[in-house]
Scaffold this active site. Structure first.
Site, short mmCIF file in Angstrom:
data_model
loop_
_atom_site.label_atom_id
_atom_site.label_comp_id
_atom_site.label_asym_id
_atom_site.label_seq_id
_atom_site.Cartn_x
_atom_site.Cartn_y
_atom_site.Cartn_z
N HIS A 111 -42.76 9.57 25.01
CA HIS A 111 -42.02 9.47 23.76
C HIS A 111 -42.16 10.80 23.00
CE1 HIS A 111 -42.02 4.77 23.66
NE2 HIS A 111 -41.48 5.29 24.76
N GLU A 163 -43.16 11.86 20.00
CA GLU A 163 -44.39 12.27 19.31
C GLU A 163 -45.51 12.61 20.28
OE1 GLU A 163 -44.01 7.76 18.45
OE2 GLU A 163 -42.82 9.37 19.36
N ALA A 220 -5.85 3.89 23.80
CA ALA A 220 -4.86 4.95 23.68
C ALA A 220 -3.51 4.28 23.56
CB ALA A 220 -4.91 5.87 24.90
N SER A 252 2.27 3.57 32.06
CA SER A 252 1.39 3.98 30.96
C SER A 252 0.91 5.42 31.08
CB SER A 252 0.17 3.06 30.92
OG SER A 252 -0.57 3.14 32.12
N TRP A 283 1.63 9.39 30.89
CA TRP A 283 0.48 9.25 30.01
C TRP A 283 1.00 9.11 28.60
CZ3 TRP A 283 -3.97 8.32 32.31
CH2 TRP A 283 -4.21 8.83 33.58
N LEU A 302 -12.53 5.20 36.35
CA LEU A 302 -13.57 4.86 35.36
C LEU A 302 -14.80 5.75 35.51
CD1 LEU A 302 -13.44 0.95 35.14
CD2 LEU A 302 -12.20 2.65 33.79
N GLY A 317 -7.59 -3.78 28.96
CA GLY A 317 -6.34 -3.70 28.24
C GLY A 317 -6.28 -4.58 27.01
#
Length: 363
Positions: free
Chosen positions: A52, A54, A156, A170, A172, A206, A296
């Site tokens: 961590h 610290e 979008a 779709s 673009w 993706l 979607g």
């Protein structure tokens, strides 16, 4: 001249941000050590399972830490997790003062670290730039207290709220600049989620263009109709397909084939569809702390209807598609009255290419 605590805490926040997209499901944490108004060591939490912030700073400073002031954005922990308790290392260091941005929201710790430090004679200040630190770790706060991921809905759309024409085309709607920016956003999330209709219509990869570590791909598919040849399975990468629990003895051929390519996550049913709340709980159990939903319209609307969206990002293109049969960006049940609309707060507007990005939180 001695600088105020806020000055050093801002530096700690800046350091913490270096861990964005790398530490989940842990929080982003920055820390530094100050002696005689001079920073003598600084660091941040770099990855889940590593030291961590610290502890990293105190290990670097060693004997120089004695009598110094430790700044850390989040309360040091008192429990064993992937690493030993940070508060023990702080006590051994000999620091005289600890300045903390916010109390740890994790119920396992939540104030215990502060209590231990004070009981051992260390002066503790809490709540320095607290609002900024909470914003920094909005994902962790929701994940650790409510046991579900933080959900951002990114869409979008055209100026008239369409994500595809009546024929399903779709590509673009938004600009090259917007799509590149959207890929930069992806690397900050544990997972990208779409509905199966998006897979069938657009066949997306993706993936995040600008990241070595790729987010998990999630497809919500109640009927398990994702094609085995879908691009989400390209390059040998697996995806999570969320679907309904099969009835006793029910085992479709497509399920048998998809299980070789995907992690099938069976969830409860609600109105014949995937129970989205059950889905989110089970994703959190797998260590997914934040999800970027990219459509979607059916999935977007359903998540809003269920009150599962925390933040929205709408990329709006100056184009009009028109047509009552064109696909809307948000469908679902919706509200019955205007005064019941999903209200937004903390709105932010940004021009990207010819598009307008509107970001906001759901109230």
């Amino acid at each position: 001249m001695k600088k105020p605590h806020e000055y050093y805490m801002q530096r700690a926040i800046d350091l913490a941000l270096k861990g964005r997209g790398k530490v989940s499901p842990n929080p982003m944490v920055g820390s530094l050590l100050v002696r005689n108004s001079r920073i003598i060591a600084e660091g941040y939490h770099r990855a889940c399972g590593l030291d961590h912030a610290e502890v990293m700073v105190l290990n670097e400073a060693q004997e120089k830490a004695k009598g110094a002031t430790l700044y850390v954005t989040l309360e040091p922990c008192t429990h064993f997790g992937r690493t030993p308790p940070c508060v023990d290392r702080v006590l051994r260091s000999g620091v005289k003062e600890v300045v903390i941005g916010m109390v740890d929201p994790n119920p396992v710790n939540n104030g215990k670290g502060i209590k231990v430090l004070r009981e051992n004679g260390i002066k503790v200040h809490v709540g320095i730039l607290e609002d900024k630190v909470k914003k920094l770790n909005e994902v962790f706060i929701k994940y650790i207290t409510r046991k579900v991921p933080f959900v951002t809905l990114k869409l979008a759309e055209s100026l008239d709220g369409k994500i595809a024409t009546r024929t399903g085309d779709s590509k673009w709607i938004t600009s090259d600049e917007s799509r590149a920016y959207a890929h930069r956003i992806r690397k900050d999330y544990d997972a990208i989620m779409v509905g199966v209709n998006t897979v069938l219509r657009d066949n997306p990869m993706l993936e995040a263009w600008f990241s070595k570590v790729q987010p998990v791909k999630i497809v919500v598919d109640s009927r398990l109709s994702t094609p085995q040849s879908a691009n989400i399975f390209s390059r040998g990468r697996k995806a999570i397909i969320v679907t309904l629990k099969p009835s006793a003895g029910e085992e479709t051929e497509n399920r048998q084939m998809l299980v070789k390519k995907a992690d099938i996550l069976d969830v409860c049913e609600k109105d014949g569809q995937v129970n989205l709340r059950d889905m989110m709980k089970k994703l959190a159990q797998r260590g997914i702390a934040n999800v970027l939903v990219e459509g979607g319209g059916t999935l977007a609307g359903a998540l809003l209807d269920e009150g599962l969206v925390d933040k929205v990002m709408f990329f709006i293109s100056p184009k009009i598609i028109g047509g009552k049969d064109a696909i809307s960006s948000v469908m679902g049940r919706g509200v019955s009255r205007v005064d019941k609309c999903f209200k937004l707060k903390d709105l932010n507007y940004r021009r990207i290419g010819d598009d307008l990005l509107v970001s906001a939180y759901i109230r």
